[in-house]
Scaffold this motif. Sequence first.
Motif, PDB file in Angstrom:
ATOM      1  N   LEU A   1      -3.797   6.067 -16.618  1.00 22.39           N
ATOM      2  CA  LEU A   1      -3.277   6.198 -15.352  1.00 22.39           C
ATOM      3  C   LEU A   1      -2.963   4.910 -14.773  1.00 22.39           C
ATOM      4  N   LEU A   2      -3.967   4.051 -14.497  1.00 22.30           N
ATOM      5  CA  LEU A   2      -3.717   2.909 -14.053  1.00 22.30           C
ATOM      6  C   LEU A   2      -2.807   1.843 -14.376  1.00 22.30           C
TER       7      LEU A   2
ATOM      8  N   ASN B   1       0.932  -1.276   0.103  1.00 16.82           N
ATOM      9  CA  ASN B   1      -0.008   0.088  -0.161  1.00 16.82           C
ATOM     10  C   ASN B   1       0.870   1.175   0.027  1.00 16.82           C
ATOM     11  N   TRP B   2       1.977   1.092   0.709  1.00 17.83           N
ATOM     12  CA  TRP B   2       2.781   2.424   0.552  1.00 17.83           C
ATOM     13  C   TRP B   2       3.256   2.434  -0.835  1.00 17.83           C
ATOM     14  N   LEU B   3       3.726   1.372  -1.739  1.00 17.62           N
ATOM     15  CA  LEU B   3       4.367   1.506  -2.955  1.00 17.62           C
ATOM     16  C   LEU B   3       2.960   2.195  -3.774  1.00 17.62           C
ATOM     17  N   LEU B   4       2.053   1.621  -3.543  1.00 19.97           N
ATOM     18  CA  LEU B   4       0.878   2.107  -4.509  1.00 19.97           C
ATOM     19  C   LEU B   4       0.707   3.535  -4.453  1.00 19.97           C
ATOM     20  N   MET B   5       0.787   3.961  -3.064  1.00 21.34           N
ATOM     21  CA  MET B   5       0.295   5.411  -2.900  1.00 21.34           C
ATOM     22  C   MET B   5       1.294   6.302  -3.105  1.00 21.34           C
ATOM     23  N   SER B   6       2.542   5.950  -2.869  1.00 21.30           N
ATOM     24  CA  SER B   6       3.767   6.538  -3.153  1.00 21.30           C
ATOM     25  C   SER B   6       3.821   6.846  -4.687  1.00 21.30           C
ATOM     26  N   ARG B   7       3.735   5.790  -5.509  1.00 21.43           N
ATOM     27  CA  ARG B   7       3.540   5.862  -6.891  1.00 21.43           C
ATOM     28  C   ARG B   7       2.548   6.904  -7.429  1.00 21.43           C
ATOM     29  N   LEU B   8       1.534   6.512  -7.032  1.00 26.24           N
ATOM     30  CA  LEU B   8       0.343   6.974  -7.453  1.00 26.24           C
ATOM     31  C   LEU B   8       0.443   8.890  -7.100  1.00 26.24           C
ATOM     32  N   ALA B   9       0.978   8.971  -6.128  1.00 27.30           N
ATOM     33  CA  ALA B   9       1.118  10.603  -5.647  1.00 27.30           C
ATOM     34  C   ALA B   9       1.919  11.429  -6.758  1.00 27.30           C
ATOM     35  N   VAL B  10       3.002  10.694  -7.308  1.00 29.70           N
ATOM     36  CA  VAL B  10       3.685  11.421  -8.451  1.00 29.70           C
ATOM     37  C   VAL B  10       3.052  11.491  -9.654  1.00 29.70           C
ATOM     38  N   MET B  11       1.952  10.400 -10.186  1.00 30.50           N
ATOM     39  CA  MET B  11       1.513  10.397 -11.122  1.00 30.50           C
ATOM     40  C   MET B  11       0.200  10.980 -11.529  1.00 30.50           C
ATOM     41  N   ASN B  12      -0.551  11.127 -10.651  1.00 28.03           N
ATOM     42  CA  ASN B  12      -1.831  11.738 -10.482  1.00 28.03           C
ATOM     43  C   ASN B  12      -1.849  13.204 -11.076  1.00 28.03           C
ATOM     44  N   GLY B  13      -2.621  13.305 -12.095  1.00 28.77           N
ATOM     45  CA  GLY B  13      -2.737  14.613 -12.944  1.00 28.77           C
ATOM     46  C   GLY B  13      -1.892  14.444 -14.018  1.00 28.77           C
ATOM     47  N   ARG B  14      -1.136  13.502 -14.363  1.00 32.66           N
ATOM     48  CA  ARG B  14      -0.327  13.319 -15.623  1.00 32.66           C
ATOM     49  C   ARG B  14      -0.890  12.785 -16.793  1.00 32.66           C
ATOM     50  N   TYR B  15      -2.013  12.219 -16.654  1.00 32.93           N
ATOM     51  CA  TYR B  15      -2.560  11.275 -17.720  1.00 32.93           C
ATOM     52  C   TYR B  15      -4.047  11.731 -17.963  1.00 32.93           C
ATOM     53  N   PRO B  16      -4.430  11.568 -19.055  1.00 27.54           N
ATOM     54  CA  PRO B  16      -5.707  11.998 -19.534  1.00 27.54           C
ATOM     55  C   PRO B  16      -6.964  11.478 -18.960  1.00 27.54           C
TER      56      PRO B  16
ATOM     57  N   TYR C   1      -9.131   5.277  15.659  1.00 29.23           N
ATOM     58  CA  TYR C   1      -7.663   4.826  14.780  1.00 29.23           C
ATOM     59  C   TYR C   1      -7.887   5.040  13.558  1.00 29.23           C
ATOM     60  N   LYS C   2      -6.932   6.039  12.874  1.00 29.22           N
ATOM     61  CA  LYS C   2      -6.721   6.269  11.372  1.00 29.22           C
ATOM     62  C   LYS C   2      -7.965   6.844  11.066  1.00 29.22           C
ATOM     63  N   GLY C   3      -8.831   7.459  11.980  1.00 27.54           N
ATOM     64  CA  GLY C   3     -10.246   7.975  11.551  1.00 27.54           C
ATOM     65  C   GLY C   3      -9.914   9.271  10.805  1.00 27.54           C
ATOM     66  N   ASN C   4      -8.747   9.810  10.700  1.00 30.33           N
ATOM     67  CA  ASN C   4      -8.665  11.268  10.358  1.00 30.33           C
ATOM     68  C   ASN C   4      -8.054  11.060   8.920  1.00 30.33           C
ATOM     69  N   ARG C   5      -7.955   9.953   8.089  1.00 30.99           N
ATOM     70  CA  ARG C   5      -7.544   9.670   6.914  1.00 30.99           C
ATOM     71  C   ARG C   5      -8.358  10.051   5.970  1.00 30.99           C
ATOM     72  N   GLU C   6      -8.159  10.650   4.800  1.00 26.81           N
ATOM     73  CA  GLU C   6      -9.206  11.339   3.806  1.00 26.81           C
ATOM     74  C   GLU C   6      -8.471  10.852   2.342  1.00 26.81           C
ATOM     75  N   HIS C   7      -8.903  10.452   1.457  1.00 26.68           N
ATOM     76  CA  HIS C   7      -8.475  10.264   0.108  1.00 26.68           C
ATOM     77  C   HIS C   7      -8.871  11.433  -0.766  1.00 26.68           C
ATOM     78  N   SER C   8      -7.919  11.794  -1.594  1.00 19.79           N
ATOM     79  CA  SER C   8      -8.175  12.572  -2.537  1.00 19.79           C
ATOM     80  C   SER C   8      -9.448  12.727  -3.518  1.00 19.79           C
ATOM     81  N   SER C   9     -10.112  13.639  -3.542  1.00 18.65           N
ATOM     82  CA  SER C   9     -11.378  13.469  -4.050  1.00 18.65           C
ATOM     83  C   SER C   9     -11.481  13.497  -5.631  1.00 18.65           C
ATOM     84  N   ASP C  10     -10.083  13.820  -6.219  1.00 19.84           N
ATOM     85  CA  ASP C  10      -9.931  14.016  -7.804  1.00 19.84           C
ATOM     86  C   ASP C  10      -9.498  12.566  -8.342  1.00 19.84           C
ATOM     87  N   ILE C  11      -9.416  11.501  -7.537  1.00 11.38           N
ATOM     88  CA  ILE C  11      -9.188  10.197  -7.922  1.00 11.38           C
ATOM     89  C   ILE C  11     -10.373   9.219  -7.805  1.00 11.38           C
ATOM     90  N   ASP C  12     -10.770   8.253  -8.686  1.00 12.60           N
ATOM     91  CA  ASP C  12     -11.871   7.110  -8.891  1.00 12.60           C
ATOM     92  C   ASP C  12     -10.808   6.144  -8.039  1.00 12.60           C
TER      93      ASP C  12
END
Length: 332
Positions: A33-34, A13-28, A85-96
């Motif tokens: 993107l996936l 999950n760290w690998l997924l999120m860290s790679r997604l963070a640098v790619m988001n917004g770069r693909y049409p 526990y972890k109740g403060n985590r929110e996902h970016s709204s611009d990603i499906d």
Amino acid sequence: MTKSKLTLIVDGNWLLMSRLAVMNGRYPNMDELLRELKLLMIRSINLVLKTFPNIDNVIFVADGGSWRNDIANVPQFLINEGIEYKGNREHSSDIDWDAVFADYEMFLNTLRDSGITVCRERGIEGDDWCAWWSFVLNDEGTNVMIWSKDKDLTQLVKTDVNSCFTICWNKEGGVTCLDKNEDEFNFLFNASFSENDKIFHNICDKSNGVNKINPNSVVVDKIVRGDLGDNIQPIIIKKPSSTTSTRLYRVATKDIDSSLNVFDEQAIRSYVENLCDSKSYKNRLHDRTVEEVIEHFNYNRSLVVLSKDVYPDNVLNILSNYVTYTCSKDLS
């Protein structure tokens, strides 16, 4: 079963999120993107394997929710404050996110089909899998390299009595390992020492620095001072000495006892009572009694410690089904 000499555990999950963070917004669109996200994850793993040729096995672990959300001993004062526990985590709204996690599940199946050991079960966090496999692999004499930036996992670093090791690694931070000198271990008559020592130093030589730590200090610090990222609250908050200030403070780093046995109830009580009665904290506790502080300590321990001693039976039953692996790093 062929025994691994050095297993790479990938915090999926760290690998997924860290790679997604640098790619988001770069693909049409999400499809492109996936597709590129999966290729980037594979390329990233392959780069690690190329950098460290001693790795002969890959285990990929993924979150499946958390059993910690069902812990029964949540202090009432935290319930009253709505702390989860972890109740403060929110996902970016611009990603499906439905599309991301559906594709991630297919990615895990692809890894399984290639012979990689993949671990994902409902209620088990990736940290738990990293801990479990480090226990299993070290017990059989296999060295473990955990690939992640999650500081919580550094509590797992160790050098086993049979000379094998568990270390944490990431490209930017380098190696995190146990802070002990080799002469503190009785390796002279251990046939495995020379080989494992060579593997360890090969990793260090190709890493961006080596950080030697006391893993217990990671545990004690997070139990006492909390962690904003996981929404784990500090057990002690003190009011300022000035009557005009409204600022609140956590326990200072210098007041953390890194040698504290977090399972010794008497030692915990002595530490808390002495701290609360010290000059810096006496009469300055914010909305907590000493007994509540101790109760909070024990609850935070359940959230923080990665150990068989804190896992409930239903979690141990799931984990115990995973004790064998196919020794593979074939991602072709």
